[in-house]
Enzyme design. Structure first.
Site, PDB file in Angstrom:
ATOM      1  N   PRO A 122       0.817  -1.223   0.000  1.00 47.41           N
ATOM      2  CA  PRO A 122       0.000   0.000   0.000  1.00 47.41           C
ATOM      3  C   PRO A 122       0.846   1.266   0.000  1.00 47.41           C
ATOM      4  O   PRO A 122       1.895   1.339   0.654  1.00 47.41           O
ATOM      5  CB  PRO A 122      -0.805  -0.128   1.300  1.00 47.41           C
ATOM      6  N   CYS A 123       0.363   2.261  -0.737  1.00 45.82           N
ATOM      7  CA  CYS A 123       1.089   3.535  -0.854  1.00 45.82           C
ATOM      8  C   CYS A 123       0.481   4.616   0.035  1.00 45.82           C
ATOM      9  O   CYS A 123       0.867   5.777  -0.058  1.00 45.82           O
ATOM     10  CB  CYS A 123       1.096   4.011  -2.308  1.00 45.82           C
ATOM     11  N   ASN A 124      -0.457   4.251   0.915  1.00 50.01           N
ATOM     12  CA  ASN A 124      -1.195   5.241   1.698  1.00 50.01           C
ATOM     13  C   ASN A 124      -0.284   6.233   2.403  1.00 50.01           C
ATOM     14  O   ASN A 124      -0.577   7.434   2.454  1.00 50.01           O
ATOM     15  CB  ASN A 124      -2.062   4.545   2.756  1.00 50.01           C
ATOM     16  N   ASN A 125       0.804   5.767   2.976  1.00 51.57           N
ATOM     17  CA  ASN A 125       1.690   6.646   3.744  1.00 51.57           C
ATOM     18  C   ASN A 125       2.852   7.190   2.925  1.00 51.57           C
ATOM     19  O   ASN A 125       3.766   7.810   3.475  1.00 51.57           O
ATOM     20  CB  ASN A 125       2.238   5.892   4.958  1.00 51.57           C
ATOM     21  N   LEU A 126       2.795   6.955   1.605  1.00 50.61           N
ATOM     22  CA  LEU A 126       3.866   7.425   0.719  1.00 50.61           C
ATOM     23  C   LEU A 126       3.397   8.516  -0.223  1.00 50.61           C
ATOM     24  O   LEU A 126       4.169   9.401  -0.604  1.00 50.61           O
ATOM     25  CB  LEU A 126       4.421   6.258  -0.110  1.00 50.61           C
TER      26      LEU A 126
END
EC number: 2.1.1.37
Length: 549
Positions: free
Chosen positions: A508-512
């Site tokens: 997941p890229c949510n925090n990127l």
């Protein structure tokens, strides 16, 4: 200048002259000093910055040097909106809202649009002009210390020296203000700005990876022995991640250099991604037929309604959400009220919204978001891939926005066709809607067995439906959570199917992603830390296969 100050009436003409020399007009300096008194220079500066934004010539005058700066700001939104998942509905009839007015103010001060947008990404939507300027200044300091370039140079224009000089004076004043602050909370935030001021990985421009279709391989690389396949692996995530992310990912994945690719070289939509893999990079080939690479080629029905002043030829990154009906109604009303030829101000506003939200023209003055089936086509998924089974539009947008762009990934994976002519066993981590599986199938690579690990039940249903619709003859094994995948069940799966030829996925890229203003915590974030499970599982697979189970 002293004479002018005396005529204006303040008892401290040097203070008046000082702000005039910084580039503020006489009228707003007089108003700011009158409002705050002469003893609080910090409050005066805050007021001047506010007045400069609300009285911005960009909103009133279509001629003059500020026009080109505003236009550069709008054009700069193309890169700013890439790889983001949400945008706010900007007002334009009156002055822009605070956060966007802050960007315009920074641009007027002489900072580039890219620097202003990057500072907002680092500091958050609610940051003040002073905080944003501090962040840009920190980036400049990082550049001076480390030789790392962040953002673009000052906008090239006839009065560039004047703007740069004004900007420098303002930054000096802000630096003095910063030095005298005693607020510990701000000090900690300042440290965060410095930590995020520069990227550690030099992202190439253009982002074309190691090669493009119909070109010779443009790069050579030597992989360490520990990285050689099989099993091959392929990891994907957003290219424009926070400082340290790709350096860390590369270290964990055998110090392999990331391959940075923008999908605009493969289709009509941008998608800036980085891939780390141990696949060969020679003898790649693209999917046929080749996709259309412009908006009007890919969506020919839009050509009839496309205005001459909309100069877009490609879409920005396809997102997980879509524009509101309120926004599209506002755009139509603004264009209807403007007559046949909208004013430059209205054109720039509308174009900025179209770029942000990937709006296309479907009628006279009627801009609309893409439909899910159009996004499927742009990403090269089969028609109606995400439709059915009770899946709503919102879920379709979210699933598609987080998926692979098939043409790009298939080009990289194409080398596997000759390596595994009899078919392939795949461990698909964070499978999403099955982008890896679709890419391999589209290449004509037989899927002998796929262990698909995906936490979303909606996405698992999509993959299962595709598997059945395409009459796959291999074995599909579903797992609902990567964290449940340990050495024991991995070895069980591998004994059943005969090992894995490919481990593929993108955590997941949510925090990127740059759109996450509040928890953009990099690989320490709750969701994006799942990258370490990708590495853990890959390492287990290599160890188990090394034992020749």
């Amino acid at each position: 200048m002293p004479g002018e100050a005396c005529e204006a009436g303040p008892s401290h003409p040097s203070l008046y002259s000082y702000f005039i020399a910084m580039g503020f007009s006489k009228n707003i300096v007089e108003k700011a000093i009158k409002k705050n008194g002469e003893g609080n220079s910090e409050a005066i500066l805050e007021t001047l910055l506010t007045y400069s934004a609300t009285e911005n010539p960009y909103l009133k005058n279509e001629d003059g040097p500020i026009e080109s700066i505003a236009r550069n700001y709008v054009d700069g939104l193309e890169d700013d909106s890439s790889d983001t998942d949400d945008f706010d509905d900007l007002e334009f009839i009156e002055a822009p809202p605070g956060r966007d007015r802050n960007l315009l103010t920074l641009v007027e001060m002489g900072f580039s649009a890219e620097e202003a947008s990057a500072a907002r990404d680092r500091c958050g939507l609610d940051a003040s002009v002073l905080e944003l300027a501090d962040s840009i200044h920190a980036a400049h300091m990082a550049k001076d210390s480390h030789g790392i370039v962040l953002g673009s140079p000052i906008i090239n224009k006839p009065n560039e020296a004047t703007f740069y000089s004004t900007s420098r004076k303002k930054r000096i004043l802000m630096e003095e203000k910063r030095k005298h602050r005693r607020n510990s909370h701000h000090g900690s935030r300042r440290s965060e700005y410095l930590k995020k001021a520069a990227l550690d990985v030099d992202i190439p421009k253009p982002m074309i990876g190691f090669s493009l279709p119909f070109q010779n391989c443009i790069k050579r690389r030597n992989l360490p022995d520990s990285a050689l396949g099989p099993p091959y692996f392929y990891y994907e995530n957003v290219a424009l991640a926070p400082k340290g992310v790709w350096d860390t990912i590369s270290r964990f994945l055998y110090d392999i250099e990331p391959e940075f690719v923008d999908s605009k070289y493969f289709c009509a939509s941008m998608r800036k991604r980085a891939y780390i893999h141990n696949l060969p990079i020679e003898n790649r080939f693209p999917l046929l037929p080749l996709p259309k690479k412009t908006i009007q080629e890919a969506l020919p029905s839009t050509k009839k309604w496309w205005p001459e002043w909309d100069n877009r030829t490609q879409l920005n990154c396809l997102q997980t959400c879509t524009a509101s009906a309120k926004l599209t109604e506002k755009i139509k009303k603004a264009l209807d009220d403007s007559g046949d030829v909208p004013s430059l101000r209205v054109q720039e506003y509308v174009l900025a919204q179209c770029k942000k939200w990937n709006l296309v023209w479907v009628g006279r003055h009627k801009a609309a978001p893409l439909e899910p089936d159009e996004i499927e086509m742009l990403l090269r998924f089969p028609k109606n891939h995400t439709r059915g089974g009770g899946i709503g539009r919102t879920e379709r947008f979210k699933s598609l926005g987080n998926s692979f762009q098939i043409d790009t990934v298939a080009y990289h994976l194409s080398v596997l066709k000759n390596i595994f002519p009899d078919g392939i066993n795949v461990l698909s981590l964070f499978s999403g809607i099955g982008g890896a599986e679709v890419a391999l199938h589209s290449l004509g690579i037989r899927l002998k067995a796929v262990v698909s690990v995906e936490i979303s039940e909606v996405n698992r249903n999509i993959i299962r439906c595709w598997w059945e619709q395409t009459n796959q003859k291999g074995t599909l094994i579903e797992v609902d959570d990567v964290q449940k995948l340990d050495g024991g069940n991995l070895e069980k799966f591998m004994r059943r199917i005969g090992g894995f030829h490919l481990v593929i996925g993108g955590s997941p890229c949510n925090n990127l992603t740059g759109s996450n203003r509040h928890s953009r915590d990099g690989l320490e974030g709750k969701d994006s830390s799942l990258f370490y499970d990708f590495f853990r599982i890959l390492d287990l697979v290599k160890c188990i296969m090394g034992k020749k189970f």
